[in-house]
Every structure is written in structure tokens, then in C-alpha cells.
Design a protein around this motif. Structure first.
Motif, PDB file in Angstrom:
ATOM      1  N   LEU A  84       0.824  -1.210   0.000  1.00  0.00           N
ATOM      2  CA  LEU A  84       0.000   0.000   0.000  1.00  0.00           C
ATOM      3  C   LEU A  84       0.854   1.255   0.000  1.00  0.00           C
ATOM      4  O   LEU A  84       0.604   2.189  -0.771  1.00  0.00           O
ATOM      5  CB  LEU A  84      -0.940  -0.022   1.203  1.00  0.00           C
ATOM      6  CG  LEU A  84      -2.057  -1.065   1.148  1.00  0.00           C
ATOM      7  CD1 LEU A  84      -2.773  -1.165   2.482  1.00  0.00           C
ATOM      8  CD2 LEU A  84      -3.048  -0.733   0.048  1.00  0.00           C
ATOM      9  N   LEU A  85       1.878   1.300   0.849  1.00  0.00           N
ATOM     10  CA  LEU A  85       2.741   2.486   0.886  1.00  0.00           C
ATOM     11  C   LEU A  85       3.506   2.644  -0.423  1.00  0.00           C
ATOM     12  O   LEU A  85       3.647   3.761  -0.939  1.00  0.00           O
ATOM     13  CB  LEU A  85       3.713   2.388   2.060  1.00  0.00           C
ATOM     14  CG  LEU A  85       3.104   2.489   3.458  1.00  0.00           C
ATOM     15  CD1 LEU A  85       4.175   2.332   4.523  1.00  0.00           C
ATOM     16  CD2 LEU A  85       2.372   3.811   3.637  1.00  0.00           C
ATOM     17  N   GLY A  86       3.991   1.536  -0.977  1.00  0.00           N
ATOM     18  CA  GLY A  86       4.667   1.625  -2.264  1.00  0.00           C
ATOM     19  C   GLY A  86       3.745   2.105  -3.368  1.00  0.00           C
ATOM     20  O   GLY A  86       4.148   2.899  -4.227  1.00  0.00           O
ATOM     21  N   SER A  87       2.502   1.641  -3.358  1.00  0.00           N
ATOM     22  CA  SER A  87       1.544   2.070  -4.380  1.00  0.00           C
ATOM     23  C   SER A  87       1.253   3.558  -4.283  1.00  0.00           C
ATOM     24  O   SER A  87       1.094   4.244  -5.309  1.00  0.00           O
ATOM     25  CB  SER A  87       0.247   1.276  -4.233  1.00  0.00           C
ATOM     26  OG  SER A  87       0.480  -0.106  -4.408  1.00  0.00           O
ATOM     27  N   ILE A  88       1.159   4.089  -3.054  1.00  0.00           N
ATOM     28  CA  ILE A  88       0.883   5.516  -2.874  1.00  0.00           C
ATOM     29  C   ILE A  88       1.950   6.355  -3.555  1.00  0.00           C
ATOM     30  O   ILE A  88       1.650   7.339  -4.245  1.00  0.00           O
ATOM     31  CB  ILE A  88       0.788   5.852  -1.376  1.00  0.00           C
ATOM     32  CG1 ILE A  88      -0.466   5.230  -0.766  1.00  0.00           C
ATOM     33  CG2 ILE A  88       0.759   7.365  -1.161  1.00  0.00           C
ATOM     34  CD1 ILE A  88      -0.547   5.373   0.724  1.00  0.00           C
ATOM     35  N   GLY A 137      -5.350  15.645 -12.209  1.00  0.00           N
ATOM     36  CA  GLY A 137      -4.699  15.700 -10.905  1.00  0.00           C
ATOM     37  C   GLY A 137      -5.633  15.319  -9.772  1.00  0.00           C
ATOM     38  O   GLY A 137      -5.227  14.653  -8.820  1.00  0.00           O
ATOM     39  N   VAL A 138      -6.884  15.741  -9.858  1.00  0.00           N
ATOM     40  CA  VAL A 138      -7.863  15.376  -8.825  1.00  0.00           C
ATOM     41  C   VAL A 138      -8.074  13.872  -8.799  1.00  0.00           C
ATOM     42  O   VAL A 138      -8.183  13.262  -7.724  1.00  0.00           O
ATOM     43  CB  VAL A 138      -9.186  16.120  -9.070  1.00  0.00           C
ATOM     44  CG1 VAL A 138     -10.303  15.568  -8.191  1.00  0.00           C
ATOM     45  CG2 VAL A 138      -9.012  17.611  -8.787  1.00  0.00           C
ATOM     46  N   LEU A 139      -8.118  13.235  -9.969  1.00  0.00           N
ATOM     47  CA  LEU A 139      -8.274  11.776 -10.013  1.00  0.00           C
ATOM     48  C   LEU A 139      -7.075  11.068  -9.378  1.00  0.00           C
ATOM     49  O   LEU A 139      -7.234  10.055  -8.686  1.00  0.00           O
ATOM     50  CB  LEU A 139      -8.462  11.321 -11.460  1.00  0.00           C
ATOM     51  CG  LEU A 139      -9.767  11.748 -12.134  1.00  0.00           C
ATOM     52  CD1 LEU A 139      -9.804  11.259 -13.572  1.00  0.00           C
ATOM     53  CD2 LEU A 139     -10.975  11.211 -11.370  1.00  0.00           C
ATOM     54  N   VAL A 140      -5.870  11.607  -9.607  1.00  0.00           N
ATOM     55  CA  VAL A 140      -4.685  11.030  -8.973  1.00  0.00           C
ATOM     56  C   VAL A 140      -4.773  11.145  -7.460  1.00  0.00           C
ATOM     57  O   VAL A 140      -4.470  10.199  -6.712  1.00  0.00           O
ATOM     58  CB  VAL A 140      -3.404  11.712  -9.497  1.00  0.00           C
ATOM     59  CG1 VAL A 140      -2.182  11.226  -8.726  1.00  0.00           C
ATOM     60  CG2 VAL A 140      -3.222  11.425 -10.983  1.00  0.00           C
ATOM     61  N   VAL A 141      -5.208  12.311  -6.966  1.00  0.00           N
ATOM     62  CA  VAL A 141      -5.319  12.515  -5.520  1.00  0.00           C
ATOM     63  C   VAL A 141      -6.374  11.586  -4.924  1.00  0.00           C
ATOM     64  O   VAL A 141      -6.167  10.992  -3.854  1.00  0.00           O
ATOM     65  CB  VAL A 141      -5.667  13.987  -5.227  1.00  0.00           C
ATOM     66  CG1 VAL A 141      -5.993  14.172  -3.750  1.00  0.00           C
ATOM     67  CG2 VAL A 141      -4.511  14.885  -5.615  1.00  0.00           C
ATOM     68  N   ILE A 142      -7.508  11.431  -5.604  1.00  0.00           N
ATOM     69  CA  ILE A 142      -8.562  10.540  -5.092  1.00  0.00           C
ATOM     70  C   ILE A 142      -8.056   9.100  -5.011  1.00  0.00           C
ATOM     71  O   ILE A 142      -8.282   8.393  -4.020  1.00  0.00           O
ATOM     72  CB  ILE A 142      -9.810  10.640  -5.977  1.00  0.00           C
ATOM     73  CG1 ILE A 142     -10.454  12.028  -5.823  1.00  0.00           C
ATOM     74  CG2 ILE A 142     -10.822   9.557  -5.612  1.00  0.00           C
ATOM     75  CD1 ILE A 142     -11.623  12.273  -6.758  1.00  0.00           C
ATOM     76  N   GLY A 143      -7.363   8.659  -6.054  1.00  0.00           N
ATOM     77  CA  GLY A 143      -6.803   7.315  -6.018  1.00  0.00           C
ATOM     78  C   GLY A 143      -5.786   7.136  -4.894  1.00  0.00           C
ATOM     79  O   GLY A 143      -5.770   6.108  -4.209  1.00  0.00           O
ATOM     80  N   SER A 144      -4.955   8.168  -4.677  1.00  0.00           N
ATOM     81  CA  SER A 144      -3.975   8.091  -3.594  1.00  0.00           C
ATOM     82  C   SER A 144      -4.649   8.065  -2.228  1.00  0.00           C
ATOM     83  O   SER A 144      -4.205   7.359  -1.314  1.00  0.00           O
ATOM     84  CB  SER A 144      -3.010   9.284  -3.675  1.00  0.00           C
ATOM     85  OG  SER A 144      -2.350   9.326  -4.919  1.00  0.00           O
ATOM     86  N   ILE A 145      -5.737   8.830  -2.070  1.00  0.00           N
ATOM     87  CA  ILE A 145      -6.455   8.841  -0.791  1.00  0.00           C
ATOM     88  C   ILE A 145      -7.076   7.476  -0.516  1.00  0.00           C
ATOM     89  O   ILE A 145      -7.057   6.986   0.627  1.00  0.00           O
ATOM     90  CB  ILE A 145      -7.527   9.944  -0.804  1.00  0.00           C
ATOM     91  CG1 ILE A 145      -6.866  11.322  -0.769  1.00  0.00           C
ATOM     92  CG2 ILE A 145      -8.481   9.791   0.380  1.00  0.00           C
ATOM     93  CD1 ILE A 145      -7.837  12.468  -0.907  1.00  0.00           C
ATOM     94  N   ILE A 147      -6.000   4.544  -1.562  1.00  0.00           N
ATOM     95  CA  ILE A 147      -4.925   3.628  -1.170  1.00  0.00           C
ATOM     96  C   ILE A 147      -4.428   3.960   0.234  1.00  0.00           C
ATOM     97  O   ILE A 147      -4.167   3.060   1.047  1.00  0.00           O
ATOM     98  CB  ILE A 147      -3.780   3.690  -2.194  1.00  0.00           C
ATOM     99  CG1 ILE A 147      -4.275   3.270  -3.586  1.00  0.00           C
ATOM    100  CG2 ILE A 147      -2.623   2.795  -1.769  1.00  0.00           C
ATOM    101  CD1 ILE A 147      -3.249   3.446  -4.679  1.00  0.00           C
ATOM    102  N   ALA A 148      -4.287   5.267   0.542  1.00  0.00           N
ATOM    103  CA  ALA A 148      -3.797   5.665   1.864  1.00  0.00           C
ATOM    104  C   ALA A 148      -4.761   5.245   2.967  1.00  0.00           C
ATOM    105  O   ALA A 148      -4.329   4.926   4.081  1.00  0.00           O
ATOM    106  CB  ALA A 148      -3.578   7.174   1.897  1.00  0.00           C
ATOM    107  N   THR A 149      -6.059   5.247   2.679  1.00  0.00           N
ATOM    108  CA  THR A 149      -7.034   4.812   3.680  1.00  0.00           C
ATOM    109  C   THR A 149      -6.806   3.355   4.065  1.00  0.00           C
ATOM    110  O   THR A 149      -6.804   2.996   5.257  1.00  0.00           O
ATOM    111  CB  THR A 149      -8.457   5.000   3.146  1.00  0.00           C
ATOM    112  OG1 THR A 149      -8.650   6.386   2.804  1.00  0.00           O
ATOM    113  CG2 THR A 149      -9.481   4.607   4.189  1.00  0.00           C
ATOM    114  N   PHE A 150      -6.600   2.508   3.071  1.00  0.00           N
ATOM    115  CA  PHE A 150      -6.306   1.103   3.364  1.00  0.00           C
ATOM    116  C   PHE A 150      -4.979   0.966   4.101  1.00  0.00           C
ATOM    117  O   PHE A 150      -4.839   0.128   5.002  1.00  0.00           O
ATOM    118  CB  PHE A 150      -6.282   0.286   2.076  1.00  0.00           C
ATOM    119  CG  PHE A 150      -7.640   0.057   1.474  1.00  0.00           C
ATOM    120  CD1 PHE A 150      -8.511  -0.863   2.032  1.00  0.00           C
ATOM    121  CD2 PHE A 150      -8.057   0.771   0.360  1.00  0.00           C
ATOM    122  CE1 PHE A 150      -9.758  -1.087   1.487  1.00  0.00           C
ATOM    123  CE2 PHE A 150      -9.308   0.561  -0.193  1.00  0.00           C
ATOM    124  CZ  PHE A 150     -10.163  -0.368   0.374  1.00  0.00           C
ATOM    125  N   ALA A 151      -3.981   1.797   3.737  1.00  0.00           N
ATOM    126  CA  ALA A 151      -2.686   1.733   4.415  1.00  0.00           C
ATOM    127  C   ALA A 151      -2.814   2.098   5.886  1.00  0.00           C
ATOM    128  O   ALA A 151      -2.209   1.454   6.756  1.00  0.00           O
ATOM    129  CB  ALA A 151      -1.689   2.663   3.727  1.00  0.00           C
TER     130      ALA A 151
END
Length: 312
Positions: A236-240, A283-291, A293-297
Motif C-alpha cells: 500500500l505504501l509503495g503504491s501511494i 490531478g484530482v483523479l490522482v489525488v482521489i486514487g492516492s487517498i 490507497i492511503a485509507t487502506f494503508a
């Protein structure tokens, strides 16, 4: 008999000390964190809100007066445009490949470093070093020192053994980017998994050996289940971080030959095409995807803390 009258005792005033309310106490403990919170909001949240607003406009920087509100058209274009969809697929492929290979190599190195041998501290320091290199410097190192078809180290070794002299970046561009990222992120996975290995219950391992279990059985039935949370955390951290990677793609291939991921596409739309609205939507889509993944992390991290507390 004479009756004696006693004067009533004067009531002594009782001093009541007010305890601070729970709300006041909570604010007093949170007050030192307020400057950091305000700084974080100013630096991160306000720009994100501005980006979110711009993403709903057809806004070209070359024609600022012609901007107009278009709603979700930019998001629709991001999700339906062939080049942008290709960049999304490249981002997914790049992230999955780098994370999986880095996890496997990190697990192998962690298992080796978990054993005691002379010079283990020096070897551990050398293996951590790639993760400490600046990302741009690491990409330049791979591009010029390793991949260069004329004086690169890889072609030099192949020439020494009489092998071919391929152009690594032109022939296998995506693999060239993935190799540089795997080299840089394998130490990170190794550190996480090594921490997991060193948190195993030694008594449980000793009992398994006494019962006649070999190394493979111990790894399969004890070590691997214990490392499950650490593997999830590393993935998860690597994916972020890798889903947002820009340095390797920009430095090694400049986004060409099918290696343009979503962050590079955002850069291309914003700085080269001057399409502020389209770049903001991507950019917003990238941030949403990162959020997401970060939630699961964060959930995995909290579960690891709960396990450590219950074990203690």
C-alpha cells in the motif's frame, strides 16, 4: 439552674474549586498542534480546493478570458480520451509491476539479512543506500551510467562477453523505467519486512524446530502468515508513492514510447498544452486514487499497532 444559651456557630465558607471542563482541557492539549494544522491546511488543502474548482472549467492559460464552466466535461474527457486512458493503464501497470517485484526481492533480502553473519551491518547499509538516493539522481544514474548504448555499464558487460549491444531505452522503455524504480524501492520493502521478521515469537519458532519442522514449513506456516500485514503495508505504501511517480518517467524517457503515466500527463497538459482545467481534473483523479490507497494503508498500520499492543 440558669439556662445557658449558646450562640449559633457561624457558617464557615466552603471554597469550591472549579475543575476545568473537559472541553477546555481538550483544547489545551490540542493548542500546540494548531500552528501545524493551519500550515498544513494553507499548504495542501487550499491548493487542492483551487485545483478542484479549476477542474470544472474549460480554462486554457493562453486564453484566460475565454474560460467557461463546463461541469464534469473535463473528467469525462480524462476517462474517455484514448491517450489519457492509455496513461491510466500505464500508471496501473507500472505501479503493480514495481510493487510486486520490489516486494519479492525485498522479502528475499530480508530473509537473508535476518540471519547472523559477519558484516551484516555493512551489507544492510549498502542495501538501504538506493532508497536514500534522490529520485532524479537515481533516474539519471540509470539513464547515463547503465542504459547508454555507447558507454553504459550494461552494454559494456555484454561487449565483454561478446553479446549484443541493445538500446535499452528505445527497445524496452517501460521495462527501463520499471527497473530503475524497482532498484530504488526494493530497500524500502526490505526494511518493512525485516522489521516484521524480527518481531516474530522466537519461542514459537523454537517449538516448531523441536517438533521437526524444516525451514520451508516454518516459512510457509509461521513466517508468511506473520508477514501478511507487513506485506500489505509495503504494497500500500509503495503504491501511494509509485502511482504519483514523475521523476523516472520524465528523466529516462520524457514520457515517450508509451511510458507516459498519469502524473506525466498532468504535467504535459498543464505546462505544454496549457489546459489548466483538463490537467486539474487529471490531478484530482490522482489525488482521489492516492487517498483511497492511503485509507487502506492507515487501516493496516492501525491493525499492526493493535496486534503489537495485544501481544505486549
Amino acid at each position: 439552674m440558669t439556662a445557658t444559651t449558646t450562640a449559633p456557630l457561624a457558617a464557615t465558607p466552603v471554597r469550591t474549586t472549579r475543575r476545568p471542563s473537559a472541553r477546555l482541557k481538550a483544547w489545551s492539549t490540542r493548542a500546540p498542534l494548531l500552528p501545524a494544522l493551519v500550515f498544513m491546511i494553507v499548504v495542501t488543502q487550499l491548493p487542492f480546493v483551487a485545483t478542484l474548482v479549476i477542474s470544472f472549467f474549460d480554462w486554457n492559460a493562453l486564453y484566460p478570458k475565454a474560460r467557461r464552466f463546463t461541469g464534469f466535461d473535463n473528467y469525462q474527457q480524462v476517462l474517455t480520451d484514448a491517450d489519457l486512458r492509455q496513461s491510466v493503464w500505464t500508471t496501473i501497470l507500472l505501479t503493480v509491476t514495481v510493487v510486486l517485484v520490489s516486494l519479492v526481492l525485498g522479502l528475499v533480502l530480508a530473509l537473508l539479512l535476518d540471519r547472523r553473519f559477519r558484516g551484516r551491518g555493512v551489507v544492510r547499509t549498502l542495501l538501504i543506500a538506493p532508497f536514500l538516493v534522490v529520485p532524479v539522481a537515481a533516474a539519471l544514474l540509470w539513464k547515463h551510467v547503465l542504459y547508454n548504448p555507447e558507454y553504459g555499464l550494461l552494454n559494456g558487460l555484454l561487449h565483454y562477453v561478446g553479446g549484443p549491444q541493445p538500446d535499452w531505452i528505445s527497445g524496452t522503455p517501460l521495462l527501463a523505467v520499471e527497473a530503475s524504480l524497482i532498484w530504488q524501492w526494493t530497500p524500502f520493502m526490505m526494511l518493512i519486512l525485516l522489521a516484521g521478521l524480527q518481531s516474530r515469537d522466537s519461542q514459537q519458532l523454537e517449538a516448531a524446530r523441536v517438533d521437526g519442522a524444516n525451514d520451508w514449513q516454518i516459512f510457509r506456516h509461521l513466517t508468511l502468515p506473520h508477514l501478511r500485514r507487513y506485506l500489505e503495508l509495503g504494497a500500500l505504501l509503495g503504491s501511494i508513492y509509485i502511482v504519483q511517480n514523475f521523476d523516472a518517467v520524465f528523466t529516462i524517457t520524457s514520457g515517450g514510447l508509451g511510458t507516459a503515466n498519469l502524473p506525466y500527463t498532468v504535467y504535459q497538459s498543464f505546462y505544454q498544452a496549457h489546459e489548466n482545467g483538463l490537467a486539474s481534473a487529471a490531478g484530482v483523479l490522482v489525488v482521489i486514487g492516492s487517498i483511497i490507497i492511503a485509507t487502506f494503508a492507515l487501516r493496516v498500520v492501525s491493525s499492526l499497532f493493535r496486534e503489537e499492543v495485544s501481544r505486549a
